[in-house]
Motif scaffolding. Structure first.
Motif, PDB file in Angstrom:
ATOM      1  N   LEU A 182       0.834  -1.211   0.000  1.00 22.60           N
ATOM      2  CA  LEU A 182       0.000   0.000   0.000  1.00 22.60           C
ATOM      3  C   LEU A 182       0.867   1.258   0.000  1.00 22.60           C
ATOM      4  O   LEU A 182       0.579   2.229  -0.698  1.00 22.60           O
ATOM      5  CB  LEU A 182      -0.941  -0.011   1.211  1.00 22.60           C
ATOM      6  N   VAL A 183       1.959   1.235   0.785  1.00 30.96           N
ATOM      7  CA  VAL A 183       2.865   2.392   0.826  1.00 30.96           C
ATOM      8  C   VAL A 183       3.468   2.627  -0.563  1.00 30.96           C
ATOM      9  O   VAL A 183       3.584   3.771  -1.016  1.00 30.96           O
ATOM     10  CB  VAL A 183       3.965   2.192   1.893  1.00 30.96           C
ATOM     11  N   ARG A 184       3.823   1.548  -1.255  1.00 31.53           N
ATOM     12  CA  ARG A 184       4.373   1.693  -2.609  1.00 31.53           C
ATOM     13  C   ARG A 184       3.363   2.342  -3.558  1.00 31.53           C
ATOM     14  O   ARG A 184       3.726   3.013  -4.524  1.00 31.53           O
ATOM     15  CB  ARG A 184       4.817   0.333  -3.165  1.00 31.53           C
ATOM     16  N   MET A 185       2.080   2.159  -3.257  1.00 36.23           N
ATOM     17  CA  MET A 185       1.024   2.764  -4.082  1.00 36.23           C
ATOM     18  C   MET A 185       0.760   4.222  -3.708  1.00 36.23           C
ATOM     19  O   MET A 185      -0.061   4.886  -4.322  1.00 36.23           O
ATOM     20  CB  MET A 185      -0.279   1.955  -3.922  1.00 36.23           C
ATOM     21  N   GLY A 186       1.413   4.714  -2.653  1.00 38.44           N
ATOM     22  CA  GLY A 186       1.233   6.101  -2.246  1.00 38.44           C
ATOM     23  C   GLY A 186       0.443   6.295  -0.967  1.00 38.44           C
ATOM     24  O   GLY A 186       0.188   7.429  -0.546  1.00 38.44           O
ATOM     25  N   VAL A 187       0.052   5.192  -0.319  1.00 32.48           N
ATOM     26  CA  VAL A 187      -0.738   5.272   0.916  1.00 32.48           C
ATOM     27  C   VAL A 187       0.138   5.760   2.075  1.00 32.48           C
ATOM     28  O   VAL A 187       1.251   5.266   2.273  1.00 32.48           O
ATOM     29  CB  VAL A 187      -1.362   3.896   1.249  1.00 32.48           C
ATOM     30  N   LYS A 188      -0.382   6.725   2.835  1.00 32.82           N
ATOM     31  CA  LYS A 188       0.336   7.253   3.994  1.00 32.82           C
ATOM     32  C   LYS A 188      -0.349   6.897   5.310  1.00 32.82           C
ATOM     33  O   LYS A 188       0.264   6.951   6.373  1.00 32.82           O
ATOM     34  CB  LYS A 188       0.447   8.779   3.882  1.00 32.82           C
ATOM     35  N   GLU A 189      -1.646   6.556   5.239  1.00 31.62           N
ATOM     36  CA  GLU A 189      -2.406   6.221   6.445  1.00 31.62           C
ATOM     37  C   GLU A 189      -3.138   4.906   6.214  1.00 31.62           C
ATOM     38  O   GLU A 189      -3.809   4.733   5.201  1.00 31.62           O
ATOM     39  CB  GLU A 189      -3.429   7.317   6.752  1.00 31.62           C
ATOM     40  N   VAL A 190      -2.996   3.968   7.155  1.00 30.42           N
ATOM     41  CA  VAL A 190      -3.813   2.755   7.097  1.00 30.42           C
ATOM     42  C   VAL A 190      -4.718   2.701   8.316  1.00 30.42           C
ATOM     43  O   VAL A 190      -4.309   3.053   9.419  1.00 30.42           O
ATOM     44  CB  VAL A 190      -2.982   1.447   7.000  1.00 30.42           C
ATOM     45  N   MET A 191      -5.943   2.291   8.084  1.00 29.26           N
ATOM     46  CA  MET A 191      -6.893   2.095   9.161  1.00 29.26           C
ATOM     47  C   MET A 191      -7.060   0.592   9.363  1.00 29.26           C
ATOM     48  O   MET A 191      -7.571  -0.092   8.474  1.00 29.26           O
ATOM     49  CB  MET A 191      -8.220   2.771   8.822  1.00 29.26           C
ATOM     50  N   LEU A 192      -6.563   0.087  10.497  1.00 28.03           N
ATOM     51  CA  LEU A 192      -6.659  -1.342  10.770  1.00 28.03           C
ATOM     52  C   LEU A 192      -8.100  -1.685  11.117  1.00 28.03           C
ATOM     53  O   LEU A 192      -8.694  -1.072  12.014  1.00 28.03           O
ATOM     54  CB  LEU A 192      -5.747  -1.735  11.929  1.00 28.03           C
ATOM     55  N   ILE A 193      -8.646  -2.649  10.402  1.00 28.85           N
ATOM     56  CA  ILE A 193     -10.033  -3.036  10.644  1.00 28.85           C
ATOM     57  C   ILE A 193     -10.146  -4.550  10.818  1.00 28.85           C
ATOM     58  O   ILE A 193      -9.345  -5.315  10.289  1.00 28.85           O
ATOM     59  CB  ILE A 193     -10.981  -2.573   9.505  1.00 28.85           C
ATOM     60  N   ALA A 194     -11.124  -4.927  11.597  1.00 32.17           N
ATOM     61  CA  ALA A 194     -11.468  -6.322  11.838  1.00 32.17           C
ATOM     62  C   ALA A 194     -12.814  -6.284  12.517  1.00 32.17           C
ATOM     63  O   ALA A 194     -13.234  -5.236  13.007  1.00 32.17           O
ATOM     64  CB  ALA A 194     -10.440  -6.983  12.743  1.00 32.17           C
ATOM     65  N   GLN A 195     -13.495  -7.403  12.558  1.00 32.49           N
ATOM     66  CA  GLN A 195     -14.730  -7.396  13.334  1.00 32.49           C
ATOM     67  C   GLN A 195     -14.406  -7.227  14.810  1.00 32.49           C
ATOM     68  O   GLN A 195     -15.135  -6.618  15.563  1.00 32.49           O
ATOM     69  CB  GLN A 195     -15.504  -8.697  13.095  1.00 32.49           C
ATOM     70  N   GLU A 196     -13.231  -7.741  15.194  1.00 33.80           N
ATOM     71  CA  GLU A 196     -12.797  -7.694  16.591  1.00 33.80           C
ATOM     72  C   GLU A 196     -11.275  -7.625  16.601  1.00 33.80           C
ATOM     73  O   GLU A 196     -10.594  -8.636  16.592  1.00 33.80           O
ATOM     74  CB  GLU A 196     -13.299  -8.961  17.306  1.00 33.80           C
ATOM     75  N   LEU A 197     -10.758  -6.390  16.590  1.00 29.98           N
ATOM     76  CA  LEU A 197      -9.323  -6.130  16.446  1.00 29.98           C
ATOM     77  C   LEU A 197      -8.490  -6.781  17.552  1.00 29.98           C
ATOM     78  O   LEU A 197      -7.416  -7.327  17.308  1.00 29.98           O
ATOM     79  CB  LEU A 197      -9.120  -4.611  16.481  1.00 29.98           C
ATOM     80  N   THR A 198      -8.993  -6.701  18.795  1.00 26.51           N
ATOM     81  CA  THR A 198      -8.190  -7.109  19.946  1.00 26.51           C
ATOM     82  C   THR A 198      -8.047  -8.627  20.077  1.00 26.51           C
ATOM     83  O   THR A 198      -7.248  -9.115  20.867  1.00 26.51           O
ATOM     84  CB  THR A 198      -8.789  -6.528  21.241  1.00 26.51           C
ATOM     85  N   TYR A 199      -8.824  -9.394  19.302  1.00 26.38           N
ATOM     86  CA  TYR A 199      -8.739 -10.858  19.313  1.00 26.38           C
ATOM     87  C   TYR A 199      -7.597 -11.345  18.414  1.00 26.38           C
ATOM     88  O   TYR A 199      -7.270 -12.526  18.385  1.00 26.38           O
ATOM     89  CB  TYR A 199     -10.072 -11.431  18.813  1.00 26.38           C
ATOM     90  N   TYR A 200      -6.989 -10.395  17.700  1.00 25.81           N
ATOM     91  CA  TYR A 200      -6.016 -10.745  16.666  1.00 25.81           C
ATOM     92  C   TYR A 200      -4.925 -11.688  17.179  1.00 25.81           C
ATOM     93  O   TYR A 200      -4.310 -11.453  18.219  1.00 25.81           O
ATOM     94  CB  TYR A 200      -5.349  -9.480  16.086  1.00 25.81           C
ATOM     95  N   GLY A 201      -4.698 -12.760  16.427  1.00 27.26           N
ATOM     96  CA  GLY A 201      -3.603 -13.687  16.699  1.00 27.26           C
ATOM     97  C   GLY A 201      -3.947 -14.876  17.556  1.00 27.26           C
ATOM     98  O   GLY A 201      -3.217 -15.876  17.550  1.00 27.26           O
ATOM     99  N   LEU A 202      -5.048 -14.808  18.293  1.00 29.22           N
ATOM    100  CA  LEU A 202      -5.374 -15.908  19.211  1.00 29.22           C
ATOM    101  C   LEU A 202      -5.548 -17.237  18.481  1.00 29.22           C
ATOM    102  O   LEU A 202      -5.196 -18.289  19.009  1.00 29.22           O
ATOM    103  CB  LEU A 202      -6.664 -15.579  19.992  1.00 29.22           C
ATOM    104  N   ASP A 203      -6.067 -17.190  17.263  1.00 29.71           N
ATOM    105  CA  ASP A 203      -6.336 -18.430  16.530  1.00 29.71           C
ATOM    106  C   ASP A 203      -5.066 -19.052  15.959  1.00 29.71           C
ATOM    107  O   ASP A 203      -4.882 -20.263  16.016  1.00 29.71           O
ATOM    108  CB  ASP A 203      -7.368 -18.187  15.419  1.00 29.71           C
TER     109      ASP A 203
END
Length: 435
Positions: A182-203
Motif C-alpha cells: 500500500l505504501v508503494r502505491m502512495g498510501v500514507k495512512e492505514v486504518m486497521l479493521i477487523a470485526q474484533e481487532l483485539t482478538y487478533y492472533g489468538l487463533d
C-alpha cells in the motif's frame, strides 16, 4: 460470412456497508485487473456491461439499501444497458436462497468467502500470489487494512458471525507485506479493521498478537499514520497501549464500540463486561496514553430498554466524555439470540432515544472542540471541495469523525500533511489556517 465483434468486458463494482466490504471489493478489483479485465468502482458513466453489487446485511436499513441497489441494476439489465448482474457480500451470504427465488434476474449470488467462484463466473483465474494487491476505492493516500475476518463473540444483537464466520487472523507477515504494498502505491495512512481487532492472533499464534503486529507495522517506512478500529472492551489487551504511546506513527486514536452502559442492557446484549469495568478500562487507557482520542458506538432501543436505561447511558457519556460517538437504533435480526426477545421499543421511540443521546454528545463534542482553538495540529488533506480544503487530525477517521476546514489562499496538495492552527470550532468540525 459476418464476423462477430466481441466487446471486451468491463466490470463495475458497487460497494455497500462497511469498510470491510470495501476491502473485499478492492481485492476483487485487483484480481480482475490481473486477469486483464477492466474494472471500475461506482462507475457513473455506465460504459460497463457487468455489475457486481457487494451487499451489506447488517441491519434493516442496510438490507433495504442493498435490495434497492440490486433492483436498480436488474432494471438496467432489463433495459439492455447491462449484460450481467452479480451479487456478493453479507446479504447474499445470509439470504442467498431467498434472493435467488425473489430476484431471479440476477445472474449469480455469491457468499462472503466465494471470491474464487465469482472470479470463475467472470472468466478469471484466482491468483493466490496477489495477496494484498488491490485497486483502491479510496483516495490513494489512505486505505483500510483488514487484519482478520469473522468473529468468535456471541453478542446477542449481532448477525455478523452468521455472515462472516468465526475469527480468522491473517499472519503478521501477510499484513506487513500488504502494508508495504500500500505504501508503494502512495498510501500514507492505514486504518486497521477487523470485526474484533483485539482478538487478533489468538487463533494462529495462541495468544493476542496485536502489540507485535503494531510494532511491525510501525517499522514500515513511509507509513505515517496507523489507526485502530473496532476494539472489543472485554479482555482488552493492555499491552498495546505502551506501543501506541511510544510509536509516533500510531495515531492516539482508538475506536472501541461499547454499545450501552446500563448493566442490565450489557448483560442482555451478552457483552461480557459491566459499566464499572468499562469505566475502569477507559481510565486505564487514558492514563497509559495521555491525550488519546476515544471513539465509541452505541445501540438504542434494544429489547427491554427503558427510559431509565437511556438516562444511565446519558450519565455515562457525561462522565466519560468520549471524543467521538456514533449511534445505531436496534435492528431485530433473525437467528441472533436477541431475536427470541420481544422487539418492544417502537421504531419512532428508538430514533427519539438516539437523538436524545446524541444531543448529550453534541454538547461534549462542542466543548472539546472549543479547547482546540489556538492549538496547532498535524493535518492530512483529504480533498478540495467548494473551493476549500478538507483535512483530518490524527484524532479523526475518515467519514465518521470531525473534519478540519482550511481557510486562506495557500495552495495545498491532497494527501500531504500540514501544520494547521485552529481558529474556529463547531459541534463536529474545526476551521484553521496553515502555518
Amino acid at each position: 460470412m459476418k464476423t462477430k465483434t466481441l466487446k471486451k468486458n468491463k466490470v463495475n463494482i458497487i460497494t455497500l456497508g462497511c469498510s470491510k466490504n470495501m476491502v473485499d471489493s478492492e481485492v476483487l478489483s485487483g484480481q480482475l485487473l490481473a486477469n486483464d479485465i477492466a474494472v471500475v468502482h461506482e462507475n457513473k458513466k455506465v460504459d460497463h456491461n457487468i455489475v457486481v453489487v457487494n451487499t451489506c446485511g447488517f441491519i434493516d436499513k442496510a438490507k433495504e439499501e442493498s435490495i434497492n441497489t440490486i433492483l436498480d441494476q436488474v432494471e438496467l439489465k432489463r433495459k439492455g444497458k447491462l449484460e450481467k448482474v452479480y451479487v456478493t457480500g453479507c446479504l447474499s451470504q445470509r439470504y442467498k436462497d431467498n434472493l435467488e427465488d425473489e430476484i431471479p434476474e440476477v445472474d449469480a449470488f455469491f457468499g462472503t468467502m466465494e471470491l474464487p467462484l465469482m472470479l470463475k463466473q467472470l472468466e478469471a483465474d484466482y491468483k493466490a500470489e496477489l495477496i494484498g494487491e488491490r485497486l483502491l476505492a479510496t483516495p490513494k493516500h489512505y486505505a483500510y487494512l483488514k487484519i482478520s475476518e469473522g468473529c468468535n463473540r456471541t453478542c446477542s444483537f449481532c448477525a455478523i458471525p452468521l455472515m462472516r464466520g468465526n475469527h480468522v487472523s491473517k499472519s503478521i507477515e501477510d499484513v506487513v507485506r500488504e502494508a508495504e504494498g500500500l505504501v508503494r502505491m502512495g498510501v500514507k495512512e492505514v486504518m486497521l479493521i477487523a470485526q474484533e481487532l483485539t482478538y487478533y492472533g489468538l487463533d494462529i499464534y495462541k495468544k493476542r498478537m496485536l502489540p507485535e503486529l503494531l510494532n511491525r507495522l510501525a517499522d514500515v517506512k513511509g507509513l505515517e499514520w496507523i489507526r485502530l478500529h473496532y476494539a472489543y472492551p472485554s479482555k482488552f489487551p493492555m499491552e498495546i497501549l505502551p506501543v501506541m504511546r511510544e510509536r509516533e506513527n500510531i495515531c492516539n486514536y482508538l475506536d472501541m464500540p461499547l454499545q450501552h452502559a446500563a448493566n442490565n442492557m450489557l448483560k442482555a446484549m451478552k457483552r461480557q463486561i459491566t459499566c464499572e469495568e468499562m469505566e475502569e478500562l477507559v481510565a486505564a487507557i487514558r492514563a497509559e496514553v495521555p491525550g488519546i482520542c476515544l471513539r465509541t458506538t452505541l445501540i438504542t432501543g434494544f429489547p427491554g430498554e427503558t427510559q431509565d436505561d437511556v438516562e444511565e447511558l446519558k450519565a455515562f457519556l457525561e462522565k466519560m466524555r468520549f471524543d467521538r460517538v456514533g449511534i445505531f437504533t436496534y435492528s431485530h435480526e433473525e437467528n441472533t439470540s436477541a431475536y427470541d426477545l420481544a422487539d418492544d421499543v417502537p421504531a419512532e421511540e428508538k430514533e427519539r432515544r438516539a437523538q436524545e443521546i446524541m444531543e448529550v454528545q453534541q454538547e461534549i463534542s462542542y466543548e472539546k472542540n472549543q479547547e482546540k482553538i489556538g492549538k496547532v495540529f498535524k493535518v492530512l488533506i483529504d480533498k478540495k471541495e467548494s473551493g476549500r480544503y478538507l483535512g483530518r487530525t490524527e484524532f479523526d477517521s475518515v467519514e465518521v469523525d470531525n473534519e478540519v476546514v482550511i481557510t486562506g489562499d495557500k495552495k495545498l496538495k491532497t494527501g500531504e500533511f500540514y501544520n494547521v492552527k485552529i481558529t474556529k470550532a463547531y459541534d463536529y468540525d474545526l476551521e484553521g489556517e496553515v502555518i
